[in-house]
Write a protein that holds these residues in place. Structure first.
Motif, PDB file in Angstrom:
ATOM      1  N   ASN A   1       6.979  -2.007   2.961  1.00 34.19           N
ATOM      2  CA  ASN A   1       5.803  -1.607   2.215  1.00 34.19           C
ATOM      3  C   ASN A   1       4.966  -0.578   2.960  1.00 34.19           C
ATOM      4  OD1 ASN A   1       4.616  -3.120   4.204  1.00 34.19           O
ATOM      5  ND2 ASN A   1       3.814  -4.715   2.821  1.00 34.19           N
TER       6      ASN A   1
ATOM      7  N   THR B   1       4.744   3.467   4.419  1.00 37.09           N
ATOM      8  CA  THR B   1       5.302   4.795   4.198  1.00 37.09           C
ATOM      9  C   THR B   1       5.158   5.626   5.454  1.00 37.09           C
ATOM     10  OG1 THR B   1       5.191   6.796   2.871  1.00 37.09           O
ATOM     11  CG2 THR B   1       3.117   5.656   3.257  1.00 37.09           C
TER      12      THR B   1
ATOM     13  N   TYR C   1      -1.178  11.094   0.263  1.00 36.78           N
ATOM     14  CA  TYR C   1      -0.474   9.913  -0.245  1.00 36.78           C
ATOM     15  C   TYR C   1      -1.374   9.130  -1.197  1.00 36.78           C
ATOM     16  CZ  TYR C   1       1.794   5.320  -0.231  1.00 36.78           C
ATOM     17  OH  TYR C   1       2.368   4.135  -0.604  1.00 36.78           O
ATOM     18  N   GLY C   2      -2.622   8.887  -0.773  1.00 35.97           N
ATOM     19  CA  GLY C   2      -3.567   8.171  -1.625  1.00 35.97           C
ATOM     20  C   GLY C   2      -3.900   8.948  -2.882  1.00 35.97           C
TER      21      GLY C   2
ATOM     22  N   LEU D   1      -1.023   8.606  -5.408  1.00 33.67           N
ATOM     23  CA  LEU D   1      -1.042   7.327  -6.127  1.00 33.67           C
ATOM     24  C   LEU D   1      -2.182   7.288  -7.142  1.00 33.67           C
ATOM     25  CD1 LEU D   1      -0.248   4.656  -3.361  1.00 33.67           C
ATOM     26  CD2 LEU D   1       1.294   5.654  -5.058  1.00 33.67           C
TER      27      LEU D   1
ATOM     28  N   THR E   1       1.669   1.343 -10.281  1.00 30.61           N
ATOM     29  CA  THR E   1       1.124   1.935  -9.053  1.00 30.61           C
ATOM     30  C   THR E   1       1.347   1.014  -7.858  1.00 30.61           C
ATOM     31  OG1 THR E   1      -0.570   3.068 -10.374  1.00 30.61           O
ATOM     32  CG2 THR E   1      -0.934   2.934  -7.998  1.00 30.61           C
TER      33      THR E   1
ATOM     34  N   SER F   1       3.574   1.818  -4.562  1.00 31.76           N
ATOM     35  CA  SER F   1       2.921   1.771  -3.244  1.00 31.76           C
ATOM     36  C   SER F   1       3.720   0.943  -2.237  1.00 31.76           C
ATOM     37  CB  SER F   1       1.508   1.204  -3.378  1.00 31.76           C
ATOM     38  OG  SER F   1       1.541  -0.182  -3.681  1.00 31.76           O
TER      39      SER F   1
END
Length: 311
Positions: A5, A7, A95-96, A99, A161, A165
């Motif tokens: 989980n 990245t 990245y955030g 998402l 989502t 993630s």
């Protein structure tokens, strides 16, 4: 193998529709024009309905005003970022941010989907149960239907989502798409994406196809009711109230089905980018024109709106 989980990338690069810098200016102009038309068209529809006391309390136009607001959110989720990327040549997104963009894009798209089904249900009640229409589609019921559309869509988006993630992105951070969406991210993940794909083709298909089946059922009953109308003028009026909605439904579901419900292995960045432009940009841009060109009440409301501005 257990899914990691975490990245290993902090940002993604959106490859866009063309890697050639020579096309950037043309795409920037096209996207900017589309965004301006979409914003002006949908905002005009929303204001025209809200400022007209009669339309504001009519279920069909109440749903249409919500659809206009969703279309504004739908395009604002993607086009401003695409404009900035095309203008600067920098196609990076955190990245955030990726998402977040995916979350609001899916939520807006699913709300669009559910509102189209709700509008079909409204037309079904109006044409098949005209004497009970005012009782069935009262203000409280309409508000409840819209609330369910928004809430269910955001829960649907939250599920996808969260699943994305949990994936790892270690092989590549280049997203082969115009914006962050489920399948492009699954394509570049180095995790096992079977669960994500399964949820898209089960829960996602149930949400989309459930709304589509409601639309098909509603219009099948409408067609049966209209065919029983004795006068040709009566049939014409009944069909004219549904033709705009059917046009939007065909545009929206045709492109969504093309992108999301084909085998994931057949995902093609080029053809799916074109399809994404169709349902995320062109359809929201055309909706205001489709719903007003043959609608006398909307034309009157627009004349009233612009008349007030002039005065």
């Amino acid at each position: 193998m257990e899914t990691d989980n975490r990245t290993s990338v902090s940002e993604f690069i959106l490859l866009g529709i063309s890697a050639q810098q020579d096309w950037n200016t043309l795409f920037f102009i096209i996207f900017l024009i589309m965004y301006i038309i979409t914003m002006m068209g949908n905002l005009t529809i929303f204001l025209a309905i809200k400022l007209d006391g009669h339309l504001r309390h009519t279920p069909m136009y109440f749903f249409l005003s919500n659809l206009s607001m969703v279309d504004i959110c739908f395009t604002t989720t993607t086009i401003p970022k695409m404009l900035a990327d095309t203008f600067s040549g920098m196609r990076k997104i955190s990245y955030g941010g990726c998402l977040a963009q995916m979350y609001f894009f899916i939520a807006s798209g699913m709300t669009d989907n559910m509102l189209l089904a709700t509008m079909a249900l409204d037309r079904y009640v109006a044409i098949c149960w005209p004497l009970r229409y005012a009782i069935v589609m009262k203000s409280r019921t309409c508000l409840l239907l819209v609330t369910v559309c928004w809430l269910a869509s955001h829960l649907h988006s939250l599920l996808h989502t969260i699943l994305v993630s949990r994936l790892s992105f270690c092989a590549s951070n280049q997203v082969p798409h115009l914006f962050c969406d489920v399948f492009p991210l699954l394509k570049i993940s180095c995790s096992n994406t079977e669960l994500n794909t399964l949820v898209v083709h089960t829960e996602g298909a149930l949400m989309v196809n459930g709304a589509l089946m409601l639309i098909v059922f509603s219009y099948a009953r409408i067609l049966m009711a209209v065919l029983r109308v004795p006068s040709a003028e009566g049939k014409r009026k009944a069909f004219s109230t549904c033709s705009s909605h059917l046009t939007v439904v065909a545009l929206f579901y045709g492109t969504v089905t093309w992108v999301y419900f084909q085998p994931s292995a057949s995902f093609s960045p080029e053809k799916d980018a074109v399809a994404a432009i169709m349902y995320s940009m062109i359809t929201p841009m055309l909706n205001p024109f489709i719903y007003t060109l043959r609608n006398d009440k909307m034309k009157k409301a627009l004349r009233k709106l612009f008349g007030k501005k002039v005065n």
